[in-house]
Design a protein around this motif. Sequence first.
Motif, short mmCIF file in Angstrom:
data_model
loop_
_atom_site.label_atom_id
_atom_site.label_comp_id
_atom_site.label_asym_id
_atom_site.label_seq_id
_atom_site.Cartn_x
_atom_site.Cartn_y
_atom_site.Cartn_z
N ASP A 250 -40.91 1.70 -21.98
CA ASP A 250 -39.57 1.32 -22.43
C ASP A 250 -38.56 1.49 -21.30
OD1 ASP A 250 -40.50 0.68 -24.92
OD2 ASP A 250 -40.01 2.64 -25.80
N GLU A 251 -38.69 2.54 -20.48
CA GLU A 251 -37.77 2.77 -19.38
C GLU A 251 -37.92 1.67 -18.32
OE1 GLU A 251 -37.36 7.65 -19.40
OE2 GLU A 251 -38.97 6.68 -18.27
N ILE A 252 -39.16 1.29 -18.04
CA ILE A 252 -39.39 0.23 -17.06
C ILE A 252 -38.83 -1.09 -17.57
CG2 ILE A 252 -41.17 -1.11 -15.90
CD1 ILE A 252 -42.90 1.39 -15.84
N ARG A 253 -39.04 -1.38 -18.86
CA ARG A 253 -38.52 -2.62 -19.45
C ARG A 253 -36.99 -2.64 -19.40
NH1 ARG A 253 -40.42 -2.04 -24.11
NH2 ARG A 253 -42.46 -2.98 -23.69
N ALA A 254 -36.37 -1.50 -19.66
CA ALA A 254 -34.91 -1.43 -19.63
C ALA A 254 -34.37 -1.66 -18.22
CB ALA A 254 -34.44 -0.06 -20.15
N GLN A 255 -35.10 -1.20 -17.21
CA GLN A 255 -34.66 -1.41 -15.83
C GLN A 255 -34.80 -2.86 -15.41
OE1 GLN A 255 -36.86 1.31 -13.40
NE2 GLN A 255 -35.66 3.09 -13.99
N LYS A 256 -35.78 -3.57 -15.99
CA LYS A 256 -36.01 -4.96 -15.62
C LYS A 256 -35.05 -5.91 -16.33
CE LYS A 256 -40.93 -4.44 -14.51
NZ LYS A 256 -42.32 -4.86 -14.85
N ALA A 257 -34.42 -5.47 -17.42
CA ALA A 257 -33.53 -6.34 -18.19
C ALA A 257 -32.39 -6.90 -17.35
CB ALA A 257 -33.01 -5.60 -19.42
N PRO A 258 -31.67 -6.08 -16.55
CA PRO A 258 -30.59 -6.66 -15.71
C PRO A 258 -31.11 -7.70 -14.72
CG PRO A 258 -30.39 -4.27 -15.84
CD PRO A 258 -31.73 -4.62 -16.43
N THR A 259 -32.33 -7.52 -14.21
CA THR A 259 -32.89 -8.48 -13.27
C THR A 259 -33.09 -9.83 -13.94
OG1 THR A 259 -34.04 -6.68 -12.13
CG2 THR A 259 -34.83 -8.91 -11.71
N ALA A 260 -33.57 -9.81 -15.18
CA ALA A 260 -33.77 -11.06 -15.92
C ALA A 260 -32.44 -11.77 -16.16
CB ALA A 260 -34.48 -10.77 -17.24
#
Length: 316
Positions: A250-260
């Motif tokens: 979940d932490e990794i997914r949250a970090q990738k959200a701004p990139t998307a």
Amino acid sequence: MSRRGGKNRKAQQPNTSLDYRIGKHAQNYWQTADRNERLYRYYVNLIMQMAMSRFRWVNLPPTCDERYLEWILCLEGVATIAFPKAQRGTFYSTQAVSQGVLNIYQNPTKWISYGNNGWRFHCDHSNGVLIYDNITRYPIMEGIELYANELTHIRMTKQINRMHQQTPWILKGPQEKIQDMNNMFARVAGGEPAILGTDGLNSIEYEVMKSDVPFIAHDLGEDEENTWKQIFTMLGLENNPFKAERQTEDEIRAQKAPTALILLASLEERRRAARKINKLWGNYLEDEIKVVLRADNESENWNFEHNIQSQLRSVK
């Protein structure tokens, strides 16, 4: 005595070699400065290749140039797809120079399709559209140059730090033994036996010069890795933004959200322009223009097809 000049004197031809053009034969040439400049240009080129390869324009008119369009968007943040009013329906993808006043939403009402070879024609919303690289309309080239400078500085620091690890040593001896000391150093440094005469060599001494500079290659490598991850984030390319251990999914997914979201901010601007062209001048197009994320589907399909064929042959 021969005279200066005259018919027999050959005209001095300009030196066009690469070494001369970059200043290697100039009086005040600095090799380090040239190497750092080359390194900076290398990083700029590398990041620009990634920036220009993110999107694929599907069914773009044959008179448009996708590479040039993405190049202009990368450098200037805005481009245009338009047709001269005398060539209705013949689209060109070029630079755009704003002209006239802006409307209430700060969108140009008139602009010029511009080319470096003198090409230009006037545009408005009746014969073209403006395309922006991202939602803020700020050129991504600014960030590319910023991070290229960061990477160059890290690489320079690595080189300097490694240089300090090459612990130098000094030979001391009488003036008349300088040539013998040079020969001794050259042989030892080259891994060869130092076979020299013994007369006076007992007066030669050596010392080791200590720099006491710690080797920080690991820290610099981690810094470079995180800088590249920040570049990927700027471009909207999927990555793990920060180096950290024991991260949950979940932490990794949250970090990738701004990139998307950053990637979508650039993709949506291109799609908005494509939709407008399709709506206004779709009858001049062979098919609708679309913009998608670039992927090597051709290789994947080829590999899949031939892997299936190999499996079928092996079964037979």
